[in-house]
Design a protein around this motif. Sequence first.
Motif, short mmCIF file in Angstrom:
data_model
loop_
_atom_site.label_atom_id
_atom_site.label_comp_id
_atom_site.label_asym_id
_atom_site.label_seq_id
_atom_site.Cartn_x
_atom_site.Cartn_y
_atom_site.Cartn_z
N ILE A 115 0.81 -1.22 0.00
CA ILE A 115 0.00 0.00 0.00
C ILE A 115 0.85 1.27 0.00
N TYR A 116 1.98 1.27 0.69
CA TYR A 116 2.78 2.49 0.80
C TYR A 116 3.72 2.69 -0.38
N ASN A 117 4.06 1.61 -1.07
CA ASN A 117 4.98 1.71 -2.20
C ASN A 117 4.65 0.62 -3.21
N PRO A 118 3.59 0.81 -4.01
CA PRO A 118 3.13 -0.24 -4.92
C PRO A 118 4.17 -0.72 -5.93
N GLY A 119 5.14 0.11 -6.28
CA GLY A 119 6.13 -0.27 -7.27
C GLY A 119 7.36 -0.94 -6.70
N GLN A 120 7.42 -1.09 -5.38
CA GLN A 120 8.60 -1.64 -4.73
C GLN A 120 8.77 -3.11 -5.06
N SER A 121 10.01 -3.52 -5.30
CA SER A 121 10.31 -4.93 -5.52
C SER A 121 10.74 -5.55 -4.19
N PHE A 122 9.86 -6.29 -3.59
CA PHE A 122 10.18 -6.94 -2.32
C PHE A 122 11.25 -8.00 -2.53
N ASN A 123 11.24 -8.64 -3.68
CA ASN A 123 12.22 -9.67 -4.00
C ASN A 123 13.64 -9.12 -3.87
N ASP A 124 13.91 -7.97 -4.46
CA ASP A 124 15.23 -7.35 -4.37
C ASP A 124 15.56 -6.98 -2.93
N HIS A 125 14.56 -6.48 -2.22
CA HIS A 125 14.75 -6.05 -0.84
C HIS A 125 15.17 -7.21 0.05
N ILE A 126 14.47 -8.32 0.00
CA ILE A 126 14.70 -9.40 0.94
C ILE A 126 15.93 -10.22 0.60
N HIS A 127 16.32 -10.29 -0.65
CA HIS A 127 17.48 -11.10 -1.02
C HIS A 127 18.78 -10.57 -0.42
N ARG A 128 18.79 -9.33 0.03
CA ARG A 128 19.98 -8.81 0.72
C ARG A 128 20.22 -9.54 2.03
N TYR A 129 19.20 -10.18 2.58
CA TYR A 129 19.30 -10.78 3.91
C TYR A 129 19.33 -12.30 3.89
N ILE A 130 19.26 -12.89 2.73
CA ILE A 130 19.28 -14.35 2.64
C ILE A 130 20.74 -14.80 2.61
N ASN A 131 21.04 -15.84 3.37
CA ASN A 131 22.41 -16.34 3.44
C ASN A 131 22.93 -16.74 2.07
N TRP A 132 24.22 -16.81 1.97
CA TRP A 132 24.86 -17.21 0.71
C TRP A 132 24.63 -18.69 0.43
N ASN A 133 23.96 -19.40 1.33
CA ASN A 133 23.71 -20.83 1.11
C ASN A 133 22.63 -21.07 0.06
N GLY A 134 22.10 -20.00 -0.53
CA GLY A 134 21.10 -20.16 -1.60
C GLY A 134 19.75 -20.61 -1.10
N ASN A 135 19.37 -20.20 0.08
CA ASN A 135 18.10 -20.63 0.67
C ASN A 135 16.94 -20.16 -0.20
N THR A 136 16.29 -21.11 -0.82
CA THR A 136 15.13 -20.81 -1.68
C THR A 136 13.82 -21.06 -0.95
#
Length: 167
Positions: A115-136
């Motif tokens: 609602i606050y940012n309809p164009g935001q890519s959550f995918n790009d945002h959250i991948h900064r915090y996923i371990n390098w182990n490739g957690n899918t």
Amino acid sequence: HLRNRIGYLAFEGKLNKEWVKIINESNMIEIWTPSEYCKKMFIKSGVQKPVIVIPHGVDNKVFQPKQIDQFDTFTFLAIGTAHNNRKGFDVLAKAFSEEFSKDEPVRLLYKVNTIYNPGQSFNDHIHRYINWNGNTNIEYTDTNLTEQELVDLMNKSHVYVNSSRCE
């Protein structure tokens, strides 16, 4: 004439001076807020009225996970907006990735409200915090849901996680 006026406010940061002045000069006898964090911030901001923590409640008639089939994969569910870090999605993804590998039968599902940012890519945002182990095993949906669909999503999940820095 109202003698027993109680204010209710939830705010995730320092209150501006105008709000503090309104609260302090009002005829409220106390302020209720849902968390110790909010209470601390109100006092730090200069609120002089007593601040009481009254946590949010849960309607047990609506939220009944045993009433419907749950997801096949053990699912942790987090719900909120992602326009800033106050919902703690960053620390939740990091903790999940450190605890679970991509080979374990468990997932973290985010229901994101854009609602606050309809164009935001959550995918790009959250991948900064996923371990390098490739957690899918971290997924999200930003699909708009009806109230009943949201209740069903919560009831189908095994664990609801509120990683908020405030609530």
